[in-house]
Design a protein around this motif. Structure first.
Motif, PDB file in Angstrom:
ATOM      1  N   ASP A 286       0.844  -1.197   0.000  1.00 24.09           N
ATOM      2  CA  ASP A 286       0.000   0.000   0.000  1.00 24.09           C
ATOM      3  C   ASP A 286       0.885   1.256   0.000  1.00 24.09           C
ATOM      4  N   ASN A 287       1.559   1.522   1.103  1.00 22.97           N
ATOM      5  CA  ASN A 287       2.434   2.687   1.254  1.00 22.97           C
ATOM      6  C   ASN A 287       1.827   3.977   0.668  1.00 22.97           C
ATOM      7  N   GLY A 288       0.663   4.331   1.138  1.00 23.15           N
ATOM      8  CA  GLY A 288       0.045   5.599   0.737  1.00 23.15           C
ATOM      9  C   GLY A 288      -0.885   5.527  -0.457  1.00 23.15           C
ATOM     10  N   ARG A 289      -0.921   4.361  -1.128  1.00 22.24           N
ATOM     11  CA  ARG A 289      -1.734   4.277  -2.343  1.00 22.24           C
ATOM     12  C   ARG A 289      -3.237   4.337  -2.033  1.00 22.24           C
ATOM     13  N   THR A 290      -3.651   3.721  -0.923  1.00 24.35           N
ATOM     14  CA  THR A 290      -5.084   3.793  -0.591  1.00 24.35           C
ATOM     15  C   THR A 290      -5.483   5.235  -0.260  1.00 24.35           C
ATOM     16  N   ARG A 291      -4.543   5.989   0.335  1.00 17.35           N
ATOM     17  CA  ARG A 291      -4.837   7.403   0.619  1.00 17.35           C
ATOM     18  C   ARG A 291      -5.036   8.176  -0.689  1.00 17.35           C
ATOM     19  N   GLN A 292      -4.140   7.937  -1.647  1.00 18.07           N
ATOM     20  CA  GLN A 292      -4.255   8.618  -2.947  1.00 18.07           C
ATOM     21  C   GLN A 292      -5.555   8.212  -3.652  1.00 18.07           C
ATOM     22  N   LEU A 293      -5.955   6.951  -3.467  1.00 19.18           N
ATOM     23  CA  LEU A 293      -7.204   6.468  -4.062  1.00 19.18           C
ATOM     24  C   LEU A 293      -8.398   7.273  -3.547  1.00 19.18           C
ATOM     25  N   GLY A 294      -8.296   7.735  -2.310  1.00 17.05           N
ATOM     26  CA  GLY A 294      -9.384   8.505  -1.709  1.00 17.05           C
ATOM     27  C   GLY A 294      -9.389   9.975  -2.109  1.00 17.05           C
ATOM     28  N   ARG A 295      -8.331  10.461  -2.771  1.00 15.96           N
ATOM     29  CA  ARG A 295      -8.300  11.859  -3.190  1.00 15.96           C
ATOM     30  C   ARG A 295      -8.841  11.945  -4.615  1.00 15.96           C
TER      31      ARG A 295
END
Lengths: 458, 194
Positions: A286-295
């Motif tokens: 993941d390493n931040g990818r799920t966060r980017q998915l939410g933007r």
């Protein structure tokens, strides 16, 4: 400690004029090769559209596809691991190696492991890692980092590489012939391939339907490593998934044409099941990818297939070099991915662009890169991460632009100042001027000129 | 909560509303060449070479013309090459490190990019196309498709442990963008259509 920003680092890169010119022209030449090859494909734009839509679909259904991939890969005899961040990923790699009593690993190209700082971690834990992609091997010997995702040592000159090989591989001093140096690396790395028991590869595409992964290389280093080792570890970001194998028919047509202008890489390897008596592991990171998915504004950056076309075409990247971006992935795409990882540290990157839009025009999966750069600027200013001097100047300008009287007055003042007292603007305290050349001062504003000339023509 | 569950929960929460998966039909409407001459032209441009021959004896004659095989190891599981090559029967694939020339069958060729499709059931070990100094692939004349879309239509549901498209010799341009053939794998790659 404050990290030197893009502008400061660019100034250092720009000290060597010949090197900057070479860098600029070489990358523009690669961009030219891309243009030539895509013009031979009549359905090119349909391929870009379709690729972009397949990625959009996959991201919108990623929860399902990740589980389908895990199920199918497991059924193929592969062990699937999940890592929330870089540290968790590195720990998983180390545990696999320890369990197999292996302390040497050969690695093919993987930007993700650069992102996780895997090499450094493994070396601290007494595991020897050898990078097998020629460009990455050169950087490893030079204790340097990639400045481009496809052409990792594009910032180096062959003489420097010759010197490096002389020191580490015993090639004759002064020999900087690419053919000769490549042959020396081939011999040295062949020995590594034949002796190392573990191989790590990156992943270009992962197929949910079949649980297989696809790795593209020109050198054949991923295959040499994997097929001669007992343990294969493949590290991938969760955004690498695509639904079905047939979708590779779209992505493999656009990836290398966009990257280097080749019709396809020499090898497009499909790893589905471990060989007899061997182990295969896939680490989903993941390493931040799920966060980017939410933007919503920045989600599309996860469509990236890492071709590097946006770097080759970018006038800022070509003239400032990849290291100016102080991020694992440089250039326009790096500048929209980096603020998601650390907004404060990478606050300067979305400003390292002219917003000319060339990146979005060449992107094979149609990421709106320049729009996202513009949107990141607004987020970064709002969050208060912008340079304070720049912020004050922006606020003053916003006021002036909102009032016609103030705007006319300010314009007149600026023309007078630049004409009679340029040092007021042109000094090191003006953050904005530092990055720009001021134009010659016009005698009057367009408003004044129009007032005067319209009357003459009436 | 395991890492797996945490990641999946975050994905579920953050993924947007479902967007349709596009169809690929339109890539089967465009007329693209699927002839051997088109394939050969592309393969030559990326450093390989293709030959169209009438029978295996012509291939052997061409191999003898192109390579000095005296004292060199040539490996092929194809019985047609028993006069110049030996099959691989070992159990440790590291033994293949000294192979000069490997001759392998391939399923089909792709005209648009000079690639040939190989998969693990065609030969004893997946290292075989990568480890020799030189590689020759044998393809039946009728097995050429136009594009990768057509290629994947043929292999969409095939099972294999390992498979690959191979297009030309192993290469690199990592040193100042100078193209060098023979990075880690074969220094030359030839395709014979028979």
């Amino acid at each position: 400690m404050k990290v030197a920003d893009h502008a400061e680092r660019s100034r250092i890169f720009n000290k060597d004029v010949d090197r900057v010119d070479w860098h600029d022209e070489t990358l523009w030449f690669v961009r030219g090769k891309r243009d030539k090859t895509i013009h031979q494909i009549p359905e090119w734009e349909e391929l870009r559209n379709t690729a972009s839509q397949i990625k959009a679909h996959t991201l919108s259904n990623l929860h399902y596809y990740l589980q389908e991939f895990e199920k199918n890969a497991t059924a193929n005899g592969v062990t699937v691991h999940w890592a929330k961040d870089g540290a968790a990923h590195n720990q998983i790699v180390l545990e696999i190696l320890k369990k197999n009593k292996i302390n040497q690993m050969v690695k093919s190209k993987s930007m993700l492991t650069e992102e996780c700082h895997l090499n450094h971690f493994l070396e601290e834990n007494e595991v020897e890692v050898i990078d097998s992609d020629l460009g990455e091997r050169i950087l490893q010997l030079a204790k340097d980092t990639p400045s481009h995702i496809v052409l990792p040592c594009i910032h180096m000159k062959k003489e420097e590489i010759g010197e490096l090989f002389h020191e580490h591989l015993g090639t004759p001093a002064g020999n900087a012939d690419p053919q000769f140096l490549t042959a020396a690396a081939r011999e040295s790395l062949r020995n590594t391939f034949l002796n190392f028991k573990a191989a790590l590869t990156g992943v270009n595409f992962a197929i949910a339907e079949t649980g297989e992964i696809v790795v593209a290389t020109n050198e054949g280093n991923a295959d040499m490593g994997v097929h001669l080792a007992d343990v294969h570890i493949a590290s991938m970001g969760i955004e690498k998934l695509i639904p079905q194998r047939k979708h590779l028919g779209v992505f493999l047509r656009i990836l290398t044409r966009s990257a280097t202008g080749q019709p396809i890489t020499t090898y497009s390897s499909h790893f589905k099941k471990p060989g007899a008596g061997k182990e295969m592991h896939i680490i989903l990171v993941d390493n931040g990818r799920t966060r980017q998915l939410g933007r919503a504004d920045f989600r599309n950056s996860l469509k990236c297939i890492r071709c590097g076309a946006c770097m080759n075409t970018c006038p800022v990247y070509r003239r400032s070099g990849g290291h100016s971006y102080h991020n694992v992935i440089a250039g326009p795409i790096g500048s929209i991915l980096a603020p998601n990882l650390d907004m404060k540290e990478h606050a300067d990157l979305p400003f390292a662009s002219t917003l000319c839009g060339s990146c979005s025009n060449v992107c094979p999966v149609k990421i709106d890169i320049h729009d996202q750069l513009y949107k990141w600027r607004q987020v970064i200013v709002k969050e208060g991460y912008v340079d304070p001097a720049k912020k004050v100047a922006m606020e003053v300008m916003a006021k002036a632009l909102a009032s016609p009287t103030l705007y006319r007055l300010a314009g007149k003042a600026a023309r007078t100042t630049l004409k009679y007292a340029p040092f007021v603007v042109n000094n090191k305290f003006n953050a904005w001027y530092l990055h720009r050349e001021m134009p010659e001062v016009p005698k009057s504003s367009f408003g004044e000129w129009y007032q005067k000339n319209r009357k003459n023509n009436d | 909560m395991t890492s797996r569950d945490e990641i999946l929960a975050a994905v579920k929460q953050n993924q947007p509303e479902l967007i349709d998966l596009p169809a690929l039909d339109l890539f089967f409407e465009t007329e693209n060449p699927s002839d051997i001459a088109s394939f050969s032209k592309v393969l030559e441009a990326i450093g390989g070479k293709a030959y169209e021959v009438n029978d295996y004896s012509e291939i052997i004659a061409q191999i003898k013309y192109d390579f000095l095989l005296e004292g060199k190891r040539v490996v092929s599981d194809l019985p047609e090459f028993s006069a110049i090559a030996k099959p691989y029967t070992g159990t440790d694939n590291h033994e293949l490190a000294d192979v000069e020339l490997m001759i392998l069958p391939a399923h089909f060729a792709v005209a648009e990019n000079g690639a040939c499709w190989i998969s693990s059931e065609l030969f004893a070990d997946p290292i075989m196309p990568f480890i020799p100094q030189h590689l020759i692939l044998i393809v039946k004349k009728e097995n050429v498709v136009a594009t990768m879309n057509q290629a994947y239509a043929l292999i969409a549901t095939k099972d294999y442990a390992y498979a690959a498209f191979i297009a030309g010799p192993s290469k690199t341009a990592d040193i100042e963008q100078s193209l060098v053939l023979g990075a880690h794998g074969p220094k030359s790659m030839k395709v014979f259509f028979v």
